[in-house]
Scaffold this motif. Structure first.
Motif, mmCIF file in Angstrom:
data_model
loop_
_atom_site.group_PDB
_atom_site.id
_atom_site.type_symbol
_atom_site.label_atom_id
_atom_site.label_comp_id
_atom_site.label_asym_id
_atom_site.label_seq_id
_atom_site.Cartn_x
_atom_site.Cartn_y
_atom_site.Cartn_z
ATOM 1 N N VAL B 72 0.870 -1.181 0.000
ATOM 2 C CA VAL B 72 0.000 0.000 0.000
ATOM 3 C C VAL B 72 0.896 1.217 0.000
ATOM 4 O O VAL B 72 1.608 1.454 0.977
ATOM 5 C CB VAL B 72 -0.905 0.035 1.243
ATOM 6 C CG1 VAL B 72 -1.695 1.337 1.288
ATOM 7 C CG2 VAL B 72 -1.862 -1.144 1.242
ATOM 8 N N THR B 74 1.189 5.243 -0.172
ATOM 9 C CA THR B 74 0.414 6.460 -0.044
ATOM 10 C C THR B 74 1.356 7.627 0.175
ATOM 11 O O THR B 74 2.565 7.470 0.217
ATOM 12 C CB THR B 74 -0.616 6.362 1.088
ATOM 13 O OG1 THR B 74 -1.416 7.531 1.099
ATOM 14 C CG2 THR B 74 0.072 6.227 2.427
ATOM 15 N N LEU B 77 -0.227 12.040 4.238
ATOM 16 C CA LEU B 77 -1.268 11.771 5.222
ATOM 17 C C LEU B 77 -1.719 13.062 5.893
ATOM 18 O O LEU B 77 -2.720 13.082 6.611
ATOM 19 C CB LEU B 77 -0.729 10.807 6.280
ATOM 20 C CG LEU B 77 -1.257 9.374 6.282
ATOM 21 C CD1 LEU B 77 -1.724 8.913 4.929
ATOM 22 C CD2 LEU B 77 -0.271 8.423 6.890
ATOM 23 N N HIS B 82 -6.758 11.912 2.544
ATOM 24 C CA HIS B 82 -5.823 10.807 2.336
ATOM 25 C C HIS B 82 -5.746 9.951 3.586
ATOM 26 O O HIS B 82 -5.729 8.727 3.525
ATOM 27 C CB HIS B 82 -4.430 11.330 2.001
ATOM 28 C CG HIS B 82 -4.347 11.969 0.658
ATOM 29 N ND1 HIS B 82 -3.267 12.691 0.248
ATOM 30 C CD2 HIS B 82 -5.234 11.995 -0.361
ATOM 31 C CE1 HIS B 82 -3.482 13.142 -0.975
ATOM 32 N NE2 HIS B 82 -4.670 12.738 -1.360
ATOM 33 N N TYR B 86 -6.817 6.093 3.666
ATOM 34 C CA TYR B 86 -5.791 5.143 4.062
ATOM 35 C C TYR B 86 -6.225 4.344 5.290
ATOM 36 O O TYR B 86 -6.107 3.120 5.325
ATOM 37 C CB TYR B 86 -4.480 5.880 4.348
ATOM 38 C CG TYR B 86 -3.426 4.989 4.929
ATOM 39 C CD1 TYR B 86 -2.679 4.148 4.117
ATOM 40 C CD2 TYR B 86 -3.189 4.967 6.303
ATOM 41 C CE1 TYR B 86 -1.721 3.310 4.654
ATOM 42 C CE2 TYR B 86 -2.234 4.137 6.843
ATOM 43 C CZ TYR B 86 -1.502 3.309 6.018
ATOM 44 O OH TYR B 86 -0.565 2.477 6.564
ATOM 45 N N VAL B 90 -6.793 0.267 5.441
ATOM 46 C CA VAL B 90 -6.069 -0.614 6.354
ATOM 47 C C VAL B 90 -7.048 -1.400 7.219
ATOM 48 O O VAL B 90 -6.899 -2.597 7.429
ATOM 49 C CB VAL B 90 -5.109 0.192 7.246
ATOM 50 C CG1 VAL B 90 -4.567 -0.668 8.382
ATOM 51 C CG2 VAL B 90 -3.956 0.743 6.425
ATOM 52 N N SER B 102 2.832 -1.063 4.332
ATOM 53 C CA SER B 102 2.651 0.361 4.063
ATOM 54 C C SER B 102 3.919 1.090 3.672
ATOM 55 O O SER B 102 4.958 0.897 4.286
ATOM 56 C CB SER B 102 2.088 1.046 5.311
ATOM 57 O OG SER B 102 0.835 0.506 5.637
ATOM 58 N N GLN B 104 5.170 5.099 2.759
ATOM 59 C CA GLN B 104 4.895 6.526 2.652
ATOM 60 C C GLN B 104 5.820 7.103 1.608
ATOM 61 O O GLN B 104 7.024 7.058 1.765
ATOM 62 C CB GLN B 104 5.205 7.226 3.985
ATOM 63 C CG GLN B 104 4.287 6.851 5.105
ATOM 64 C CD GLN B 104 2.920 7.411 4.883
ATOM 65 O OE1 GLN B 104 2.792 8.567 4.481
ATOM 66 N NE2 GLN B 104 1.901 6.613 5.089
ATOM 67 N N THR B 133 -2.627 4.888 -3.473
ATOM 68 C CA THR B 133 -3.707 5.795 -3.138
ATOM 69 C C THR B 133 -3.179 7.206 -3.010
ATOM 70 O O THR B 133 -1.980 7.396 -2.889
ATOM 71 C CB THR B 133 -4.465 5.324 -1.871
ATOM 72 O OG1 THR B 133 -5.493 6.250 -1.573
ATOM 73 C CG2 THR B 133 -3.534 5.164 -0.703
ATOM 74 N N SER B 134 -4.048 8.154 -3.080
ATOM 75 C CA SER B 134 -3.721 9.573 -3.003
ATOM 76 C C SER B 134 -3.170 10.103 -4.317
ATOM 77 O O SER B 134 -2.263 9.536 -4.903
ATOM 78 C CB SER B 134 -2.735 9.859 -1.866
ATOM 79 O OG SER B 134 -1.464 10.227 -2.326
#
Lengths: 336, 336
Positions: B72, B74, B77, B82, B86, B90, B102, B104, B133-134
């Motif tokens: 994942v 992303t 945050l 977002h 997220y 999860v 995860s 970042q 995502t995002s």
DNA sequence: CTGAAAGCGCTTACAG
DNA sequence: CTGAAAGCGCTTACAG
């Protein structure tokens, strides 16, 4: 280059064959400390790269008994400071080759059930350490984590019973800073807006505010109950407005409630900071929005997460982990 | 009860011995579909529970070739939507026994380097699917993920080149809703505040706004550039105030910029919604704050994440994943 | 329905 | 410094 040979993953055996050595050598080449002739290592690493090989972590963990996994349980990412802390933690772990296994424990109905499956999962992954972050993770969750017998780290909160280690922002010290700041502005009637009942951070922040006040021979004219939400700040503003004489400063438990406080104060016809100073805590992105322009206390986010990872990586941890407090800083803006 | 016997992990062999069966039987007892006499299974499961045994996921994955891991990735945050997406993802994965790995990817300096290590890590964990995502995850990251040959899912954004599947909020439809709403209020001079340049969501939202306007024979009096930040909204309010005649509604690309817009409008002496309506997009927690009380378009967060997980779990995925659009809803509040 | 056996991909003493 | 061998904890055909 893509880690596959004819559709299947390339293994150490493939590299060994290609490099004309045994599998053991391939394994050793990847361990810095292992004895391997320099030229051999170079050749192996090169062919590994050519073939797109990298050791399978699962197999590695299984045989060596070491896992890169660290359980990370958090809650309420809707709170900007939690999101920030969590994001920084994940990023720091990533940089250190630690692998966070994330669990969201949104308190409420499913918490207990979710907790059970989380702990079950954690066990099945051979995780040996858990870090709990966010005050919103309930004590019940902490108890359950402690029960697992794994090493549990607390981030940005401590356990009152001192059962486990923690690395926190020294919010009491931060509170002293904030109190001193409004005093230096000549404010004299200072109110406090409290945080979530039962939360360690809330208690510490309030204690810091009160300490800072008493250091100068002052004390709070009122301590209003709160819960860290924007809403509670908005509502508390009504109480502030009703007080006689009116306070000329409010020290809020966090930025969320401070934002609500400012909005509420405006709704009551009070001017910030002219009539009353408002100070928050956390320095969330919203604090910098022009509608709030909030003076606040910022948390040492980066130091906290790196200190925490330091502990996690330590091979020879102390019998019982200490509670480390890292200093906060005052962030002056326009609200007071 | 604690998964350990004399300090070490309990394995299937321990359970087998205790239950008086072979290891194979223990393994089968845990697979619903495997043939095992009902009473045997019951006995095995019971002793497993007594001993605190649960299958080691690492070993399981290694032998079966199936991993529970899903990458994942992303970014940002700090953007509340977002964080919400997220967190929901999860949580949903957790409920389905999927394990998010995860990453970042905060764009900027380290992005490329971070990306490399992330992909390296992903490979080493035998991950087979990645969800991005995002909008803030750059195209460069998407390209790199696509290059891995793994199945890549997009959440809340699509790929313009249609190279991979996605499940998104139908933001164009949401935009139509918002435009129609302000029109129904009798607003006639409608401006649009755009989102981050190049972002799929930004383009779609704007297209939706324009479509909604043109459906009623209208068109925007202006499209102001923006970047999804609170700041850009605040600044754009100055432009709005300077326009002659002044717009009586602004459709903003997201809530963050809408919040800034409201603040900026107030600073310009304009009243919301009396002089001008402001509509946002995302329905972040801040939209409900009394300082903004923002009318906005909410995303079908829960449907999105469950639909996405559905795909991830599907054993017989289509050759090429489709792009699914889930409907948004208008959330009426006081700003317009 | 059940057990013995092979094997997933790797590491690590153990002998050279 | 290097290779053969054992073994991490599990699943899955393969024969009963």
């Amino acid at each position: 280059m893509d880690g596959r040979i004819a559709g299947k993953t390339v293994t150490a055996a493939d590299v060994a064959k290609a490099a004309g050595v045994s599998r053991s050598m391939v394994s050793r080449a990847f361990r810095e400390t292992a004895y391997v002739a320099a030229d051999q290592r170079e050749k192996i690493l090169r062919t590994a790269k050519d073939l797109g090989y990298s050791p399978n972590v699962l197999a590695q963990a299984l045989i060596s008994g070491k896992t890169p996994f660290v359980g990370v349980v958090t809650s309420g990412l809707a709170n900007p400071i939690h999101a920030e802390l969590y994001g920084a933690l994940v990023q720091e772990m990533q940089a250190r080759s630690l692998v966070p296994l994330s669990f969201q424990m949104n308190s409420g109905d499913g918490e207990v059930a979710g907790l059970r499956t989380a702990i079950e999962t954690i066990k099945r992954f051979e995780v040996r350490q858990i870090v709990l972050t966010s005050f919103a993770v309930s004590d019940r969750v902490l108890d359950a984590c402690l029960d697992t017998g794994l090493r549990v780290h607390l981030l940005n909160r401590a356990d009152d019973a001192g059962r486990t280690g923690a690395v926190c922002a020294d919010v009491a010290q931060g509170g002293v800073l904030a109190a001193r700041h409004v005093l230096e502005q000549g404010r004299t009637r200072i109110a406090i807006l409290d945080g979530a009942p039962g939360a360690w951070t809330a208690r510490q922040r309030r204690a810091g505010y009160e300490q800072g006040l008493s250091n100068a021979g002052h004390s709070a004219v009122a301590v209003l109950p709160g819960d860290y939400s924007e809403r509670c700040g908005f509502l508390a503003a009504e109480d502030i407005a009703r007080m006689q004489p009116r306070p000329d400063a409010v020290l809020c438990a966090n930025d969320l409630s401070a934002c609500g406080m400012i909005t509420g104060l405006h709704a009551q016809g009070m001017r910030v900071p002219d009539d009353i100073a408002v100070v928050g805590f956390d320095d969330i992105p919203q604090a910098a929005w022009s509608s709030f322009d909030l003076t606040t206390v910022s948390l040492p986010v980066q130091p906290m997460v790196s200190q925490l990872c330091e502990r996690v990586e330590d091979d020879a941890p102390p019998e019982i982990d200490p509670v480390t407090l890292l200093p906060c800083a005052l962030k002056r803006r326009g609200s007071g």
